[in-house]
Design an enzyme around this catalytic site. Sequence first.
Site: not given
Ligand code: BV8
Ligand code: ZN
Length: 251
Positions: A101, A103, A119, A148, A189
Amino acid sequence: MIEVSKELLNRLKHAEHILFFTGAGISAESGIPTFRGEDGLWNKFKPEELANFDAFLRNPDLVWEWYEYRRKIVREAQPNNAHYAIARFERFYKDVTVVTQNVDNLHNRAGSSNVLELHGNIEKNYCLECGKRYDFHEFPDTHKVPVCEKCGGKIRPDVVWFGEMLPAETFAKAEQKAAQSDICFVVGTSAVVYPAIGIAYRAKEFGAYTVEINVETTQFSSAADETFIGKSGEILSDILQLAENQNNKIL
Ligand code: BV8
Ligand code: ZN
């Protein structure tokens, strides 16, 4: 050295297809802030304000500046032991796929050869009007959204924002690999973003042995066959060592 189950040892011995599903936590030890942790990127800014297309149209300079800020962090960061351990799995298994996930391009930089970026990639950009690509391009002014050179349109990062579709071919490939995998590692994640996390559930559904690695439990933990609580850099280095012991064959 961590204690692992007999089942995981057995799977490491006989597996052919390995899947790593990774999130921002795997890059935490590279100094890249996660999204939802206490010092998370989202704490300062809300996702709705930044990682979506309307925000970009409303305030292109703010969104652009945020990505330039993150690009700078990513460029100064190095892959960590977790990224390198995953790349080294390719020595022992003929099919190792990384579905990320993130980038931040760190899996590629660590040497993994099959990385599926669900992503997008923060080093890639394109023109909203004509689609001209500006990959790994250094823009002069980091505070203003660039235009652009071909058509004067606004340039945006090639990442998937909330409400946007994931790259169809990449997602389909990830689904296919999930269905084939013998072991699926779910690393760093919070397991809240769909449809991405659906890949990990799909691997489980198709019989993969699912191993979660995280510093805390997550929404995925109840589905995982085995959960290791700890830093991914340490745990994946140990699991790589176990994989090496189980596979006296080096490919
Ligand atoms: C889509 C962009 C539809 C780039 C990102 C309600 C319920 C369910 C789903 C939805 C909802 N409402 C809306 C939705 C859909 C939505 C979604 O899922 N929302 C969630 C938040 C509720 N999804 C979307 O919108 C997706 N598109 O659904 O399109 C559609 C359908 C048809 C036609 C048209 C459209 C698009 C989702 C992508 C969004 N873009 N990023 C950028 O700027 O980065 S998401 C963002 O979250 C990042 O990409 C990231 O990767 C992603 C997930 O987060 P994590 O990677 O898990 O990171 P996080 O900080 O959360 O967690 C870190 C973890 O690491 C923790 O658990 C921590 O404990 C752990 N950790 C920390 N240190 C360590 C460790 N583990 C091990 N070792 C360590 N040292
Ligand atoms: Zn252009």
